[in-house]
Enzyme design. Structure first.
Site, short mmCIF file in Angstrom:
data_model
loop_
_atom_site.label_atom_id
_atom_site.label_comp_id
_atom_site.label_asym_id
_atom_site.label_seq_id
_atom_site.Cartn_x
_atom_site.Cartn_y
_atom_site.Cartn_z
N ASP A 45 -28.79 13.57 -10.13
CA ASP A 45 -28.64 14.19 -11.46
C ASP A 45 -29.40 15.51 -11.47
OD1 ASP A 45 -27.81 12.67 -14.41
OD2 ASP A 45 -28.93 14.55 -14.54
N ASP A 67 -27.50 19.54 -8.54
CA ASP A 67 -26.60 20.22 -9.48
C ASP A 67 -25.21 20.13 -8.86
OD1 ASP A 67 -25.04 21.93 -10.95
OD2 ASP A 67 -26.52 23.55 -11.02
N TYR A 109 -12.25 20.29 -21.67
CA TYR A 109 -12.68 18.90 -21.44
C TYR A 109 -11.46 18.02 -21.14
CZ TYR A 109 -15.19 14.48 -22.28
OH TYR A 109 -15.76 13.23 -22.16
N LYS A 113 -10.65 16.00 -17.59
CA LYS A 113 -10.57 14.54 -17.49
C LYS A 113 -9.20 14.11 -16.95
CE LYS A 113 -14.74 13.78 -18.78
NZ LYS A 113 -15.71 13.25 -17.81
N1 LIG Z 1 -20.13 9.59 -24.71
C1 LIG Z 1 -18.83 9.50 -24.86
O1 LIG Z 1 -18.32 9.26 -25.99
C2 LIG Z 1 -17.91 9.64 -23.67
C3 LIG Z 1 -16.57 9.27 -23.83
C4 LIG Z 1 -15.70 9.38 -22.75
C5 LIG Z 1 -16.17 9.87 -21.54
N2 LIG Z 1 -17.47 10.22 -21.41
C6 LIG Z 1 -17.90 10.74 -20.11
O2 LIG Z 1 -18.96 9.95 -19.59
C7 LIG Z 1 -19.78 10.77 -18.75
C8 LIG Z 1 -21.23 10.57 -19.15
O3 LIG Z 1 -21.41 11.08 -20.44
P1 LIG Z 1 -22.55 10.58 -21.44
O4 LIG Z 1 -21.90 10.44 -22.73
O5 LIG Z 1 -23.30 9.47 -20.83
O6 LIG Z 1 -23.42 11.92 -21.53
P2 LIG Z 1 -24.94 12.23 -21.13
O7 LIG Z 1 -25.14 13.65 -21.52
O8 LIG Z 1 -25.84 11.20 -21.68
O9 LIG Z 1 -24.93 12.09 -19.54
C9 LIG Z 1 -24.38 13.06 -18.69
C10 LIG Z 1 -25.23 13.14 -17.42
O10 LIG Z 1 -24.65 14.13 -16.56
C11 LIG Z 1 -25.72 14.92 -16.04
N3 LIG Z 1 -25.27 16.26 -15.67
C12 LIG Z 1 -24.80 17.23 -16.51
N4 LIG Z 1 -24.59 18.35 -15.81
C13 LIG Z 1 -24.91 18.10 -14.51
C14 LIG Z 1 -24.91 18.88 -13.33
N5 LIG Z 1 -24.54 20.17 -13.33
N6 LIG Z 1 -25.31 18.29 -12.17
C15 LIG Z 1 -25.72 17.00 -12.17
N7 LIG Z 1 -25.74 16.21 -13.26
C16 LIG Z 1 -25.34 16.76 -14.42
C17 LIG Z 1 -26.72 14.97 -17.19
O11 LIG Z 1 -28.02 15.37 -16.78
C18 LIG Z 1 -26.66 13.55 -17.71
O12 LIG Z 1 -27.59 12.71 -17.07
C19 LIG Z 1 -19.27 12.20 -18.91
O13 LIG Z 1 -18.44 12.51 -17.81
C20 LIG Z 1 -18.47 12.15 -20.19
O14 LIG Z 1 -17.45 13.11 -20.21
C21 LIG Z 1 -18.36 10.12 -22.45
#
Ligand SMILES: NC(=O)c1ccc[n+]([C@@H]2O[C@H](COP(=O)([O-])OP(=O)(O)OC[C@H]3O[C@@H](n4cnc5c(N)ncnc54)[C@H](O)[C@@H]3O)[C@@H](O)[C@H]2O)c1
Length: 254
Positions: free
Chosen positions: A42, A68, A160, A164
């Protein structure tokens, strides 16, 4: 409710990319609780340290790596380090993602490149780095965190949505191409899940009023709601599941 399956991932090496918090963290916690040797990659050093501490306190075997996902050398170094540690990778869950609601007419190339760079290109880079090891092992599970947005276009989320859908077709392509090496490649499609990413939406009463009516189970999801389906796709039970997008949305798309 979570029923852990002790020992399900004993001796398996699982990489969760973007697992420092939110959905990725819940998946890591679950895989570690079920015996995996977990590696979390991460960009968020502080959350990596906190999550590592928490998982270790619960008896989990976890290591963390700063990465990253936009930088190919860093992605390659991450995978090489895991191979040095364990000589294999059984499971890769690509969860890193960002998203921001912006009207299309205000969407500039910076937002486009940022979103697709992290959500889609990063997934490609990690799959490209991990797949050769899985081919050699003749075994592996690739799981990509898509979204209901891979299927149902949400207004003001063009980059986005595209990222996806891109991840889903990447998962399907790898399912076709790598299936005969014993590799399964699938995507998950969460609906609205309570995390940092979804916070601006959850805090918007107008959005929530409209949204809640759309979810038949009548509640917003928790990260743990996604962890079980992810663990299923990572497990031997899913050996004949290949190329699907598994929605975890409380029936939103039913
Ligand atoms: N929360 C929702 O409602 C939801 C719904 C559908 C899909 N998702 C997907 O689930 C996944 C996780 O999302 P979440 O809601 O847990 O969000 P979150 O922000 O809690 O987690 C995202 C993680 O990705 C990491 N990240 C971001 N940019 C990065 C980079 N450049 N390099 C390495 N790591 C990086 C962040 O540090 C974080 O730990 C995402 O792909 C999101 O699109 C989320």
């Amino acid at each position: 409710m979570t029923d852990f399956i002790p020992g399900r991932f004993d001796a398996q090496v699982a990489l969760v990319v973007g697992g420092a918090q939110g959905i990725g963290k819940a998946i890591g916690v679950r895989l570690a609780r079920e015996g995996a040797r977990l590696v979390i990659a991460d960009i968020d050093r502080a959350m990596l340290a906190r999550t590592q501490k928490e998982i270790r306190a619960g008896g989990g075997d976890v290591r963390t790596l700063y990465c990253d996902v936009r930088k190919k050398p860093g992605v390659d170094r991450t995978v090489a380090q895991i191979i040095r540690w364990y000589q294999r990778i059984d499971v890769m869950v690509y969860v890193a993602g960002v998203g921001k609601a912006v009207p299309f007419v205000q969407t500039d190339e910076k937002l486009w490149d940022w979103t697709l760079g992290i959500n889609l290109r990063g997934g490609f880079l990690f799959a490209r780095a991990v797949a050769p090891h899985m081919v050699k092992q003749r075994r592996g599970k690739l799981i990509f965190m898509a979204s209901t947005n891979a299927w149902d276009a949400e207004a003001e989320m063009a980059p986005y949505n595209v990222s996806k859908t891109g991840l889903f077709i990447l998962a399907k392509t790898l399912a076709r191409e790598l299936g005969h090496y014993g590799i399964n490649s699938n995507a998950l499609g969460p609906g609205l899940i309570r995390t940092r990413l979804s916070e601006p939406f959850l805090k918007n009463p107008e959005f929530m009023k409209k949204y809640q009516d759309l979810i038949p189970v009548g509640r917003v999801g928790n990260p743990e709601d996604v962890a079980g389906p992810a663990a299923f796709l990572a497990s031997r039970d899913a050996d004949y599941v290949n190329g699907v997008l598994l929605f975890v949305d409380g029936g939103q798309l039913a």
